[in-house]
Motif scaffolding. Sequence first.
Motif, PDB file in Angstrom:
ATOM      1  N   THR A   1      33.105  20.794 -21.571  1.00  0.00           N
ATOM      2  CA  THR A   1      33.432  19.606 -22.349  1.00  0.00           C
ATOM      3  C   THR A   1      32.747  18.367 -21.794  1.00  0.00           C
ATOM      4  O   THR A   1      32.457  18.290 -20.597  1.00  0.00           O
ATOM      5  CB  THR A   1      34.960  19.383 -22.417  1.00  0.00           C
TER       6      THR A   1
ATOM      7  N   LEU B   1      44.171  19.376 -30.478  1.00  0.00           N
ATOM      8  CA  LEU B   1      43.438  18.687 -29.419  1.00  0.00           C
ATOM      9  C   LEU B   1      43.599  17.174 -29.538  1.00  0.00           C
ATOM     10  O   LEU B   1      43.833  16.491 -28.534  1.00  0.00           O
ATOM     11  CB  LEU B   1      41.965  19.075 -29.456  1.00  0.00           C
TER      12      LEU B   1
ATOM     13  N   LEU C   1      31.885  21.385 -30.858  1.00  0.00           N
ATOM     14  CA  LEU C   1      32.899  20.755 -31.683  1.00  0.00           C
ATOM     15  C   LEU C   1      33.032  19.315 -31.187  1.00  0.00           C
ATOM     16  O   LEU C   1      33.223  19.091 -29.982  1.00  0.00           O
ATOM     17  CB  LEU C   1      34.228  21.499 -31.535  1.00  0.00           C
ATOM     18  N   ARG C   2      32.906  18.338 -32.091  1.00  0.00           N
ATOM     19  CA  ARG C   2      33.009  16.927 -31.714  1.00  0.00           C
ATOM     20  C   ARG C   2      34.252  16.319 -32.344  1.00  0.00           C
ATOM     21  O   ARG C   2      34.523  16.541 -33.530  1.00  0.00           O
ATOM     22  CB  ARG C   2      31.800  16.137 -32.196  1.00  0.00           C
ATOM     23  N   LEU C   3      34.953  15.542 -31.544  1.00  0.00           N
ATOM     24  CA  LEU C   3      36.108  14.782 -32.006  1.00  0.00           C
ATOM     25  C   LEU C   3      35.916  13.370 -31.477  1.00  0.00           C
ATOM     26  O   LEU C   3      35.902  13.160 -30.259  1.00  0.00           O
ATOM     27  CB  LEU C   3      37.399  15.413 -31.465  1.00  0.00           C
TER      28      LEU C   3
ATOM     29  N   TYR D   1      41.228  21.395 -33.598  1.00  0.00           N
ATOM     30  CA  TYR D   1      40.950  19.989 -33.321  1.00  0.00           C
ATOM     31  C   TYR D   1      42.132  19.076 -33.615  1.00  0.00           C
ATOM     32  O   TYR D   1      42.262  18.022 -33.002  1.00  0.00           O
ATOM     33  CB  TYR D   1      39.688  19.503 -34.034  1.00  0.00           C
TER      34      TYR D   1
END
Length: 120
Positions: free
Chosen positions: A93, A57, A5-7, A54
Amino acid sequence: MVDRLRLTGVRAKGYHGVFDYERAQGQLFVVDVVVEIDARASAASSDLDATVHYGVLAEEIVHDIEHDPVDLIETLAERIAASVLSHPAAIRTSVTVHKPEAPIAVPFGDVSITIERDRS
């Protein structure tokens, strides 16, 4: 199996730095995170509790930037990594903290630190 998962590009004003004026005036910090998860359970069930939310987050990252000033972006990155890993679905992470307005006397595009952490 590992899913990611990318943010990217989470922005907030923080008061981090070793110089007094950085602590007084503040500056922009930009954060990118990659969270390794096993997304099979959440994908099969559409259960938000089985993954990393997300939106939550992003709010936690902004809080980490805006509160409790530290001297180094390395310290800020560690704080953010701990927040990411507090989510039960997070396995590992990668956190990048950008300080695009860093006090550097020559022209530059960006300065950043990237750290990788896991539960161990």
